[in-house]
Design a protein around this motif. Structure first.
Motif: not given
Ligand SMILES: [Ca+2]
Ligand SMILES: [Ca+2]
Length: 112
Positions: A49-53, A81-85, A87-89
């Motif tokens: 899920e897209n759970d990182n800013l 940077s964005d910790r998500d995997r 495409p959410n990063q």
């Molecule tokens: Ca994200």
């Protein structure tokens, strides 16, 4: 023949950024005097899920630019940077305020 049910539940909050899947081995054992059992393998995927800013390297930047610089002069490149995997990063940029005269532009892909 009787159907018995075994329910698997989570006991903690899972994080796709930490581990994307789990392999469990479950045994089914009867209650015979000499018990018999069989096993089954279970593959559990943790759906991302897209759970990182997206976070920029600095909370505030203080670049300067010479007056009379020609249009197109590079002022700053923002790096985030964005910790998500995927495409959410993936991160894109836009100027949200402070630019009513349209004197500044940002490349949505590079942050330039
Ligand atoms: Ca994200
Ligand atoms: Ca995530």
């Amino acid at each position: 023949m009787e159907i018995h049910i075994g329910i698997i539940k989570t006991l903690a909050v899972l994080d796709a950024e930490t581990k994307t899947h789990y392999w469990l081995t479950v045994f089914a054992q009867d209650r015979g005097v000499i018990p018999l059992f069989s096993s089954v393998e279970i593959y559990i995927e943790v759906v991302n899920e897209n759970d990182n800013l997206p976070l920029s390297e600095q909370p505030v930047y203080y670049p300067s630019v010479l007056e009379d610089s020609p249009a197109g002069t590079r002022v700053l490149q923002i790096r985030s940077s964005d910790r998500d995997r995927d495409p959410n990063q993936r991160i894109s940029y836009r100027i949200a305020s402070g630019n009513p005269e349209g004197f500044f532009a940002i490349d949505s892909q590079t942050g330039n």
